[in-house]
Scaffold this motif. Structure first.
Motif: not given
Length: 309
Positions: A275-293
Motif C-alpha cells: 500500500e505504501y510502495g513504489r506507486e505511493w512514493l512516485e505520487g509524492l515525487l511527482a508532486d515535488l517534480a511538478d513544483e520543480e523541487l
C-alpha cells in the motif's frame, strides 16, 4: 438570507475616532515583541510573512533570524542554490516547501526586474512569485505604510464579535477598510491582528488582556462569543506533507536515491508492491517534480530521485 438579499450592516459605534484611538494606544502601549515588527525592511517582512503562513509565530522567530543571517538580502537569496533554500525550510519545519521555492524566485524577480528595489503597492507586490493578495497587502502595510486593511482569521473574529460584521468575506474587507484610519496601515494592521491574537482568540481574554474595545463590543455586552468557524490544520503526523518533507530531507542528505532505497527512509513500512510502495512514493515525487523541487531520472523500471538545483 436569499441570494438576492444583501448581508446585514455592521454595527459600528458613532465615534469611530475613539475606537481607532483606543486600539492604537493599546497596541503602542504593550504588544508582543516579534523582531519583524522592529523593521520596515520589505525583504525581512516578506520572509516573516511567508514563514508565518500556518506556522506558530513563536517557532518562526528562530528560523527568520537564521534565514536572514544566511541570506540577508534579495541579491544573496537570488544567488543561492534553490536546493539549499528548500533544505533550510525543511530543516526548520516551516511547512510546504513550495513556499521556499517561490520566495527564492521572488528574490530573483526583484533583482532582475526591479533592480533590487521592492515594489511598494499591494498590486505591484502581487506580481512577485508566490505573493497573493494577503501577503502583498501585509508587506505594503508593514514596510511602506501603504496598504489596505489586512483581513485574516483573527481580524474576522474581532470584527464579527465586536461590531456584528456578518460572516461574508467582502463585507469583512469593506468593514476592515472603513475602520482603518487613513495613512496608518502599519500600526493599525499590527494592532488589530494583535487584538485578535492576544485578547480575542477562540477563547477570549477580554479583561485579562485589557481589550480596548470592551465598551463598544457586542460580544462583551451580551456574553455571546461565537465567531465564524476557524479552519483547522489537517493532522501533520502521517500526512502527505510530512512525507514530502522527509523526502526533501533525505535527498538533501544522500543527494540521490533509487526508489527502493529512498522508500524505507521515508516510512518504515515501505514495501515496493505494498500500500505504501513504489506507486505511493512516485505520487509524492511527482508532486515535488511538478513544483520543480526534485528531478526524476528513469532508466527502464529504475527511477532515481534527486533534489533539483
Amino acid at each position: 438570507m436569499t441570494d438576492t438579499e444583501s448581508p446585514p450592516e455592521p454595527s459600528f459605534p458613532d465615534d469611530l475616532e475613539a475606537v481607532r484611538t483606543a486600539l492604537i494606544e493599546w497596541y503602542e502601549d504593550d504588544h508582543r515583541d516579534f523582531p519583524w515588527r522592529r523593521t520596515d525592511d520589505p525583504y525581512a517582512i516578506l520572509v516573516s510573512e511567508v514563514m508565518s503562513q500556518q506556522t506558530q509565530l513563536g517557532r518562526v522567530v528562530e528560523a527568520w533570524e537564521a534565514f536572514l543571517e544566511r541570506w540577508p538580502t534579495t541579491a544573496e537569496l537570488a544567488a543561492a542554490d534553490r536546493a539549499d533554500v528548500v533544505g533550510f525550510w525543511t530543516d526548520h519545519s516551516l511547512g510546504y516547501n513550495n513556499r521556499a521555492k517561490y520566495l527564492h524566485e521572488a528574490a530573483a524577480q526583484i533583482e532582475a526586474e526591479y533592480g533590487g528595489e521592492f515594489p511598494e503597492t499591494p498590486a505591484e507586490l502581487q506580481e512577485l512569485m508566490g505573493v497573493g493578495p494577503y501577503t502583498a497587502n501585509a508587506v505594503a502595510s508593514f514596510a511602506f505604510n501603504n496598504g489596505d486593511a489586512v483581513v485574516d482569521t483573527n481580524v474576522k473574529r474581532v470584527l464579527y464579535r465586536a461590531f456584528d460584521v456578518p460572516d461574508d468575506d467582502s463585507v469583512f474587507e469593506d468593514a476592515a477598510n472603513d475602520l482603518m484610519p487613513a495613512g496608518r496601515s502599519r500600526v493599525w494592521n499590527n494592532g488589530i491582528m494583535e487584538l485578535g491574537g492576544v485578547a480575542c482568540g477562540q477563547t477570549p481574554r477580554c479583561d485579562e488582556a485589557g481589550c480596548p474595545w470592551r465598551e463598544w463590543c457586542s460580544a462583551y455586552e451580551t456574553g455571546d462569543f461565537t465567531a465564524p468557524d476557524v479552519p483547522t490544520q489537517p493532522s501533520f503526523e502521517g500526512s502527505r506533507r510530512q512525507f514530502r518533507g522527509r523526502i526533501i530531507s533525505t535527498l538533501k542528505e544522500y543527494n540521490e536515491l533509487e526508489l527502493d532505497r529512498l522508500g524505507p527512509r521515508i516510512r518504515v513500512d515501505y514495501a515496493p508492491d505494498g500500500e505504501y510502495g513504489r506507486e505511493w512514493l512516485e505520487g509524492l515525487l511527482a508532486d515535488l517534480a511538478d513544483e520543480e523541487l526534485v528531478e526524476l531520472d528513469r532508466d527502464g523500471e529504475s527511477v532515481v530521485a534527486r533534489l533539483r538545483r
